[in-house]
Design a protein around this motif. Structure first.
Motif, PDB file in Angstrom:
ATOM      1  N   PHE A 154       1.083  -1.531   0.276  1.00  0.00           N
ATOM      2  CA  PHE A 154      -0.165  -0.012   0.215  1.00  0.00           C
ATOM      3  C   PHE A 154       0.955   1.095  -0.215  1.00  0.00           C
ATOM      4  CE2 PHE A 154      -1.296   3.411   2.869  1.00  0.00           C
ATOM      5  CZ  PHE A 154      -3.016   4.244   2.537  1.00  0.00           C
ATOM      6  N   VAL A 155       1.573   1.371   0.827  1.00  0.00           N
ATOM      7  CA  VAL A 155       2.612   2.290   0.902  1.00  0.00           C
ATOM      8  C   VAL A 155       3.176   2.914  -0.508  1.00  0.00           C
ATOM      9  CG1 VAL A 155       4.476   3.756   2.013  1.00  0.00           C
ATOM     10  CG2 VAL A 155       2.855   2.418   2.877  1.00  0.00           C
ATOM     11  N   PHE A 156       3.711   1.596  -1.317  1.00  0.00           N
ATOM     12  CA  PHE A 156       5.293   1.723  -1.982  1.00  0.00           C
ATOM     13  C   PHE A 156       3.923   2.265  -2.999  1.00  0.00           C
ATOM     14  CE2 PHE A 156       5.134  -0.728  -6.457  1.00  0.00           C
ATOM     15  CZ  PHE A 156       6.744   0.008  -6.980  1.00  0.00           C
ATOM     16  N   PHE A 157       2.867   1.634  -3.584  1.00  0.00           N
ATOM     17  CA  PHE A 157       1.565   2.140  -4.355  1.00  0.00           C
ATOM     18  C   PHE A 157       1.633   3.679  -4.214  1.00  0.00           C
ATOM     19  CE2 PHE A 157       0.760  -2.705  -5.643  1.00  0.00           C
ATOM     20  CZ  PHE A 157       1.143  -2.134  -6.647  1.00  0.00           C
ATOM     21  N   LEU A 158       0.634   3.848  -3.222  1.00  0.00           N
ATOM     22  CA  LEU A 158       0.389   5.190  -2.514  1.00  0.00           C
ATOM     23  C   LEU A 158       1.744   6.526  -2.863  1.00  0.00           C
ATOM     24  CD1 LEU A 158      -1.762   7.172  -1.273  1.00  0.00           C
ATOM     25  CD2 LEU A 158      -0.201   6.820   0.993  1.00  0.00           C
ATOM     26  N   ALA A 159       3.191   6.114  -3.082  1.00  0.00           N
ATOM     27  CA  ALA A 159       4.468   6.745  -3.499  1.00  0.00           C
ATOM     28  C   ALA A 159       4.054   6.855  -4.437  1.00  0.00           C
ATOM     29  CB  ALA A 159       5.571   6.391  -2.812  1.00  0.00           C
ATOM     30  N   VAL A 160       4.505   5.661  -5.478  1.00  0.00           N
ATOM     31  CA  VAL A 160       4.272   5.890  -6.540  1.00  0.00           C
ATOM     32  C   VAL A 160       2.916   6.933  -8.086  1.00  0.00           C
ATOM     33  CG1 VAL A 160       4.116   4.760  -8.675  1.00  0.00           C
ATOM     34  CG2 VAL A 160       5.503   3.668  -7.210  1.00  0.00           C
ATOM     35  N   ALA A 161       2.899   6.661  -7.067  1.00  0.00           N
ATOM     36  CA  ALA A 161       1.263   7.386  -7.773  1.00  0.00           C
ATOM     37  C   ALA A 161       1.412   9.047  -6.911  1.00  0.00           C
ATOM     38  CB  ALA A 161      -0.210   7.240  -6.628  1.00  0.00           C
ATOM     39  N   VAL A 162       1.267   9.267  -5.742  1.00  0.00           N
ATOM     40  CA  VAL A 162       1.607  10.577  -5.410  1.00  0.00           C
ATOM     41  C   VAL A 162       2.844  11.489  -6.742  1.00  0.00           C
ATOM     42  CG1 VAL A 162       3.103  12.225  -3.707  1.00  0.00           C
ATOM     43  CG2 VAL A 162       1.492  10.433  -3.304  1.00  0.00           C
ATOM     44  N   ALA A 163       4.321  10.114  -6.759  1.00  0.00           N
ATOM     45  CA  ALA A 163       5.168  10.730  -7.848  1.00  0.00           C
ATOM     46  C   ALA A 163       4.910  11.212  -9.005  1.00  0.00           C
ATOM     47  CB  ALA A 163       6.341  10.100  -7.730  1.00  0.00           C
ATOM     48  N   ALA A 164       3.806  10.205  -9.556  1.00  0.00           N
ATOM     49  CA  ALA A 164       3.518  10.316 -11.217  1.00  0.00           C
ATOM     50  C   ALA A 164       2.971  11.501 -10.729  1.00  0.00           C
ATOM     51  CB  ALA A 164       2.664   8.913 -11.246  1.00  0.00           C
ATOM     52  N   LEU A 165       1.675  11.629  -9.870  1.00  0.00           N
ATOM     53  CA  LEU A 165       0.385  12.473 -10.184  1.00  0.00           C
ATOM     54  C   LEU A 165       0.983  13.921 -10.543  1.00  0.00           C
ATOM     55  CD1 LEU A 165      -2.677  10.443  -8.949  1.00  0.00           C
ATOM     56  CD2 LEU A 165      -1.664  11.220 -11.520  1.00  0.00           C
ATOM     57  N   ARG A 166       2.378  14.235  -8.781  1.00  0.00           N
ATOM     58  CA  ARG A 166       2.998  15.418  -8.721  1.00  0.00           C
ATOM     59  C   ARG A 166       4.237  16.096  -9.740  1.00  0.00           C
ATOM     60  NH1 ARG A 166       3.964  16.944  -2.912  1.00  0.00           N
ATOM     61  NH2 ARG A 166       2.770  18.750  -2.998  1.00  0.00           N
ATOM     62  N   THR A 167       4.539  14.871 -10.419  1.00  0.00           N
ATOM     63  CA  THR A 167       6.005  15.298 -10.961  1.00  0.00           C
ATOM     64  C   THR A 167       5.839  15.118 -12.264  1.00  0.00           C
ATOM     65  OG1 THR A 167       7.578  13.035 -10.451  1.00  0.00           O
ATOM     66  CG2 THR A 167       7.212  14.735  -8.803  1.00  0.00           C
ATOM     67  N   ARG A 168       4.824  14.267 -12.553  1.00  0.00           N
ATOM     68  CA  ARG A 168       4.904  13.457 -14.384  1.00  0.00           C
ATOM     69  C   ARG A 168       6.120  12.820 -14.730  1.00  0.00           C
ATOM     70  NH1 ARG A 168       0.396  15.171 -13.075  1.00  0.00           N
ATOM     71  NH2 ARG A 168      -1.210  16.586 -14.290  1.00  0.00           N
ATOM     72  N   ALA A 169       6.537  12.473 -14.086  1.00  0.00           N
ATOM     73  CA  ALA A 169       8.065  11.964 -13.963  1.00  0.00           C
ATOM     74  C   ALA A 169       7.707  10.217 -14.615  1.00  0.00           C
ATOM     75  CB  ALA A 169       9.143  11.594 -12.923  1.00  0.00           C
TER      76      ALA A 169
ATOM     77  N   TRP B 118      -1.167   7.806 -16.819  1.00  0.00           N
ATOM     78  CA  TRP B 118      -2.191   6.393 -16.106  1.00  0.00           C
ATOM     79  C   TRP B 118      -1.548   5.611 -15.009  1.00  0.00           C
ATOM     80  CZ3 TRP B 118       0.763   2.373 -17.207  1.00  0.00           C
ATOM     81  CH2 TRP B 118       1.478   1.933 -17.871  1.00  0.00           C
ATOM     82  N   LEU B 119      -0.017   5.501 -15.159  1.00  0.00           N
ATOM     83  CA  LEU B 119       0.254   4.656 -13.709  1.00  0.00           C
ATOM     84  C   LEU B 119       0.051   5.418 -12.779  1.00  0.00           C
ATOM     85  CD1 LEU B 119       2.439   2.102 -13.801  1.00  0.00           C
ATOM     86  CD2 LEU B 119       4.080   4.119 -13.915  1.00  0.00           C
ATOM     87  N   GLY B 120      -0.474   6.979 -12.967  1.00  0.00           N
ATOM     88  CA  GLY B 120      -0.515   7.441 -10.943  1.00  0.00           C
ATOM     89  C   GLY B 120      -1.394   6.535 -10.459  1.00  0.00           C
ATOM     90  N   TRP B 121      -2.434   6.912 -11.433  1.00  0.00           N
ATOM     91  CA  TRP B 121      -3.846   6.216 -11.163  1.00  0.00           C
ATOM     92  C   TRP B 121      -3.788   5.327 -10.983  1.00  0.00           C
ATOM     93  CZ3 TRP B 121      -7.058  10.069  -8.797  1.00  0.00           C
ATOM     94  CH2 TRP B 121      -6.776  10.924  -9.637  1.00  0.00           C
ATOM     95  N   ALA B 122      -3.541   4.304 -11.607  1.00  0.00           N
ATOM     96  CA  ALA B 122      -3.667   3.081 -11.455  1.00  0.00           C
ATOM     97  C   ALA B 122      -3.067   2.036 -10.184  1.00  0.00           C
ATOM     98  CB  ALA B 122      -3.132   1.959 -12.571  1.00  0.00           C
ATOM     99  N   SER B 123      -1.794   3.336 -10.097  1.00  0.00           N
ATOM    100  CA  SER B 123      -1.248   2.836  -8.610  1.00  0.00           C
ATOM    101  C   SER B 123      -1.541   2.803  -7.769  1.00  0.00           C
ATOM    102  CB  SER B 123       0.086   3.889  -8.576  1.00  0.00           C
ATOM    103  OG  SER B 123       0.980   3.451  -9.163  1.00  0.00           O
TER     104      SER B 123
END
Length: 99
Positions: free
Chosen positions: A26-41, A45-50
């Motif tokens: 859960f923590v891993f997917f939440l961190a990836v989602a925040v990073a993908a949605l905030r930084t666009r790195a 779609w990967l952020g929302w899926a995470s």
């Protein structure tokens, strides 16, 4: 021979590790989602899926499925995306010159 109480303790310990692994996912997917949605790195779609996978990992009766199937599938999809994405030249700033 092992004491029956010790055998029960070892069985409960295994379950505890599995629950801890679900919480970590859960923590891993939440961190990836925040990073993908905030930084666009990473792609949006990967952020929302995470985020969805992370939230589903919190549900006790299906969280195990995210750990067993969701995480390996996510790693496979991201690996394929990273392999197939176009790679352009790296931008570098020219060093400042003194007049």
């Amino acid at each position: 021979p092992i004491d029956p109480g010790a055998a029960q303790a070892f069985e409960a310990l295994g379950d505890g590790f599995f629950v801890a692994a679900e919480a970590t996912v859960f923590v891993f997917f939440l961190a990836v989602a925040v990073a993908a949605l905030r930084t666009r790195a990473l792609p949006i779609w990967l952020g929302w899926a995470s985020l969805v996978l992370g939230l589903v990992a919190l549900v006790p009766w299906v969280g195990w499925a995210v750990y067993i199937w969701g995480l390996p599938l996510w790693v496979l999809v991201v690996s394929i995306w990273l392999y197939l994405r176009p790679v352009g030249p790296v931008r570098t700033e020219a060093p400042a010159t003194l007049p």
